[in-house]
Design a protein around this motif. Structure first.
Motif, PDB file in Angstrom:
ATOM      1  N   VAL A  10       0.838  -1.207   0.000  1.00 54.15           N
ATOM      2  CA  VAL A  10       0.000   0.000   0.000  1.00 54.15           C
ATOM      3  C   VAL A  10       0.869   1.252   0.000  1.00 54.15           C
ATOM      4  O   VAL A  10       0.609   2.214  -0.744  1.00 54.15           O
ATOM      5  N   ILE A  11       1.911   1.260   0.803  1.00 53.40           N
ATOM      6  CA  ILE A  11       2.809   2.416   0.863  1.00 53.40           C
ATOM      7  C   ILE A  11       3.487   2.636  -0.493  1.00 53.40           C
ATOM      8  O   ILE A  11       3.548   3.772  -0.995  1.00 53.40           O
ATOM      9  N   LEU A  12       3.976   1.559  -1.099  1.00 55.07           N
ATOM     10  CA  LEU A  12       4.619   1.683  -2.410  1.00 55.07           C
ATOM     11  C   LEU A  12       3.623   2.145  -3.478  1.00 55.07           C
ATOM     12  O   LEU A  12       3.948   2.966  -4.340  1.00 55.07           O
ATOM     13  N   PHE A  13       2.402   1.629  -3.414  1.00 54.86           N
ATOM     14  CA  PHE A  13       1.368   2.035  -4.365  1.00 54.86           C
ATOM     15  C   PHE A  13       1.073   3.525  -4.220  1.00 54.86           C
ATOM     16  O   PHE A  13       1.005   4.256  -5.217  1.00 54.86           O
ATOM     17  N   PHE A  14       0.910   3.973  -2.979  1.00 58.16           N
ATOM     18  CA  PHE A  14       0.614   5.389  -2.762  1.00 58.16           C
ATOM     19  C   PHE A  14       1.790   6.263  -3.194  1.00 58.16           C
ATOM     20  O   PHE A  14       1.592   7.316  -3.808  1.00 58.16           O
ATOM     21  N   ALA A  31      -7.972   5.903  -4.971  1.00 53.46           N
ATOM     22  CA  ALA A  31      -7.311   4.742  -5.578  1.00 53.46           C
ATOM     23  C   ALA A  31      -6.595   3.908  -4.522  1.00 53.46           C
ATOM     24  O   ALA A  31      -6.636   2.677  -4.549  1.00 53.46           O
ATOM     25  N   THR A  32      -5.950   4.573  -3.579  1.00 49.65           N
ATOM     26  CA  THR A  32      -5.257   3.860  -2.504  1.00 49.65           C
ATOM     27  C   THR A  32      -6.253   3.108  -1.626  1.00 49.65           C
ATOM     28  O   THR A  32      -6.015   1.954  -1.245  1.00 49.65           O
ATOM     29  N   LEU A  33      -7.378   3.735  -1.311  1.00 51.02           N
ATOM     30  CA  LEU A  33      -8.406   3.066  -0.507  1.00 51.02           C
ATOM     31  C   LEU A  33      -8.938   1.832  -1.230  1.00 51.02           C
ATOM     32  O   LEU A  33      -9.133   0.780  -0.617  1.00 51.02           O
ATOM     33  N   PHE A  34      -9.153   1.955  -2.532  1.00 53.35           N
ATOM     34  CA  PHE A  34      -9.607   0.813  -3.323  1.00 53.35           C
ATOM     35  C   PHE A  34      -8.588  -0.322  -3.246  1.00 53.35           C
ATOM     36  O   PHE A  34      -8.950  -1.487  -3.054  1.00 53.35           O
ATOM     37  N   PHE A  35      -7.311   0.004  -3.382  1.00 55.62           N
ATOM     38  CA  PHE A  35      -6.241  -0.977  -3.295  1.00 55.62           C
ATOM     39  C   PHE A  35      -6.210  -1.625  -1.913  1.00 55.62           C
ATOM     40  O   PHE A  35      -6.046  -2.841  -1.783  1.00 55.62           O
TER      41      PHE A  35
END
Length: 109
Positions: A10-14, A31-35
């Motif tokens: 999640v951190i890398l995605f954000f 988008a982060t919440l969806f992930f």
């Protein structure tokens, strides 16, 4: 360990969303919440499957040890039912009051 990997993902995605895309803050958070919801759903599904597997294993062990098993109010034992390990089902033996009756291990306690 899985939770740590999920958090790192999640951190890398954000971070990737923040530095690579031109989305506004609300879109990035959405988008982060969806992930995050996808990851949480995967963890929940994995936990649920583990609980189901443990239940099925416990029922099979009880049957092998000839302990009392109740399936929808019917007592299942080796004299009245046979065990189908491939489908995790108890099948009523011929010549018993439960002939042809079938119970999934998931229905039993």
């Amino acid at each position: 360990m899985g939770y740590i990997l999920g958090l790192l993902a999640v951190i890398l995605f954000f971070a990737a969303m923040h530095y690579v895309t031109e989305l506004n803050t609300t879109q990035k958070l959405g988008a982060t919440l969806f992930f995050v919801l996808i990851i949480v759903g995967a963890f929940y599904y994995n936990h649920y499957q583990n609980m189901q597997r443990e239940h099925i294993t416990a029922i099979a062990l009880k049957f092998e040890q000839n302990k009392k098993i109740l399936c929808e109010g019917v007592e299942v034992n080796a004299s009245n039912f046979s065990e189908s390990v491939g489908t995790y089902t108890f099948i009523g033996k011929e010549g018993t009051p439960h002939a042809g009756r079938m119970f999934s291990f998931e229905q039993c306690q």
